[in-house]
Design a protein around this motif. Structure first.
Motif, PDB file in Angstrom:
ATOM      1  N   TRP A  54      52.025  23.523   0.450  1.00  0.00           N
ATOM      2  CA  TRP A  54      52.412  22.773   1.639  1.00  0.00           C
ATOM      3  C   TRP A  54      52.823  23.719   2.775  1.00  0.00           C
ATOM      4  O   TRP A  54      52.435  23.525   3.938  1.00  0.00           O
ATOM      5  CB  TRP A  54      53.558  21.825   1.294  1.00  0.00           C
ATOM      6  N   SER A  57      49.668  25.473   4.186  1.00  0.00           N
ATOM      7  CA  SER A  57      48.845  24.493   4.900  1.00  0.00           C
ATOM      8  C   SER A  57      49.458  24.157   6.262  1.00  0.00           C
ATOM      9  O   SER A  57      48.746  24.055   7.272  1.00  0.00           O
ATOM     10  CB  SER A  57      48.703  23.212   4.067  1.00  0.00           C
ATOM     11  N   THR A  58      50.767  23.991   6.277  1.00  0.00           N
ATOM     12  CA  THR A  58      51.446  23.683   7.536  1.00  0.00           C
ATOM     13  C   THR A  58      51.353  24.844   8.508  1.00  0.00           C
ATOM     14  O   THR A  58      51.131  24.652   9.714  1.00  0.00           O
ATOM     15  CB  THR A  58      52.924  23.338   7.267  1.00  0.00           C
ATOM     16  N   LEU A  61      47.939  24.796   9.972  1.00  0.00           N
ATOM     17  CA  LEU A  61      47.799  23.709  10.934  1.00  0.00           C
ATOM     18  C   LEU A  61      48.360  24.104  12.300  1.00  0.00           C
ATOM     19  O   LEU A  61      47.692  23.954  13.332  1.00  0.00           O
ATOM     20  CB  LEU A  61      48.515  22.462  10.402  1.00  0.00           C
ATOM     21  N   ALA A 132      45.086  26.529   0.370  1.00  0.00           N
ATOM     22  CA  ALA A 132      45.923  25.923   1.410  1.00  0.00           C
ATOM     23  C   ALA A 132      45.559  26.406   2.806  1.00  0.00           C
ATOM     24  O   ALA A 132      45.602  25.622   3.767  1.00  0.00           O
ATOM     25  CB  ALA A 132      47.394  26.212   1.124  1.00  0.00           C
ATOM     26  N   GLY A 136      44.558  23.691   5.617  1.00  0.00           N
ATOM     27  CA  GLY A 136      45.322  23.449   6.832  1.00  0.00           C
ATOM     28  C   GLY A 136      44.472  23.585   8.082  1.00  0.00           C
ATOM     29  O   GLY A 136      44.614  22.803   9.030  1.00  0.00           O
ATOM     30  N   THR A 150      50.446  16.947  10.390  1.00  0.00           N
ATOM     31  CA  THR A 150      51.547  17.159   9.449  1.00  0.00           C
ATOM     32  C   THR A 150      51.694  15.980   8.497  1.00  0.00           C
ATOM     33  O   THR A 150      51.952  16.161   7.294  1.00  0.00           O
ATOM     34  CB  THR A 150      52.861  17.378  10.220  1.00  0.00           C
ATOM     35  N   LEU A 153      49.070  16.190   5.796  1.00  0.00           N
ATOM     36  CA  LEU A 153      49.460  17.157   4.763  1.00  0.00           C
ATOM     37  C   LEU A 153      50.528  16.566   3.846  1.00  0.00           C
ATOM     38  O   LEU A 153      50.493  16.774   2.627  1.00  0.00           O
ATOM     39  CB  LEU A 153      49.981  18.435   5.416  1.00  0.00           C
TER      40      LEU A 153
END
Length: 232
Positions: A54, A57-58, A61, A132, A136, A150, A153
């Motif tokens: 997470w 991935s964030t 992003l 990830a 993202g 967000t 995700l």
């Protein structure tokens, strides 16, 4: 290669300047681990994998969203579309590895995890990072706004936490590989779990990276970077 390295260095420097963000990226998987540690040895490691996924991935992003402002100027300077998305992906892989290393050291030094296969944990973390990062970037390409991205995700990670890992639907989730390799590392199962997790993680990494390449190339090639005033 030089241009790709310039983009990677620029992206990495931009993220490293945000020290508060880096602390939060490390704190997120750490919190997942600590909350599940007491009495849940295996679950704490699996939660650590999801927290790491997470976090990366964030980061991917927001990195992609922030990079859109400078992409037109880089394109006008001679940078090709693959320089931009591959350079950003390389920077995210470096960042993700830098976050994963201290977390792996934590697991290796934790007395509660003395029976865990550390090599399996390291491989699962590596796949978490490699999956990830393009995931993202893919969400950023499909959902341009950061808030909506967000939430996407959050939904994916939430589903990953509650879905039955043995079910057919779990295999289409991006981070299923970490669950399989985590089972191998924690429960000392046969190598079949390791093999399935490795194949799934590599396949998803390649597929997501290819999708990011296609979408990014299309967006950058069709975007109007220069407009010429028409004469009268």
């Amino acid at each position: 290669m030089r241009k790709l390295g310039v983009v990677a260095d620029m992206t990495l420097r931009e993220m490293l300047r945000r020290r508060g963000v880096l602390i939060l990226l490390l704190a997120l998987p750490l919190a997942f681990y600590v909350v599940r540690r007491n009495g849940y040895t295996g679950e704490s490691i699996r939660a650590l994998f999801l927290g790491l996924s997470w976090a990366i991935s964030t980061a991917a992003l927001f990195s992609a969203s922030a990079g859109r402002a400078v992409e037109p100027r880089l394109r006008l300077s001679g940078y090709r579309s693959h320089h931009l998305y591959l350079g950003r992906l390389a920077a995210l892989l470096v960042l993700g590895t830098g976050i994963a290393v201290p977390l792996l050291a934590l697991v290796a030094l934790d007395p509660a995890q003395d029976k865990v296969r550390t090599g399996g944990v390291a491989l699962a973390m590596l796949l978490c990072v490699t999956v990830a990062a393009p995931f993202g970037l893919l969400v950023a390409a499909l959902v341009p706004r950061e808030l909506e991205g967000t939430l996407v995700l959050l939904v994916v990670v939430g589903m990953q936490m509650v879905v039955d890992p043995a079910g057919a639907g779990a295999k289409v989730m991006p981070f299923w590989s970490s669950r399989e390799i985590g089972t191998y590392a924690v429960d000392h199962t046969g190598s079949g779990y390791l093999d399935r997790g490795l194949v799934h993680g590599v396949a998803f990494t390649l597929a997501l990276a290819l999708l990011v390449a296609v979408l990014s190339s299309y967006r950058l090639r069709t975007r109007s970077h220069m407009r010429f005033a028409s004469g009268r």
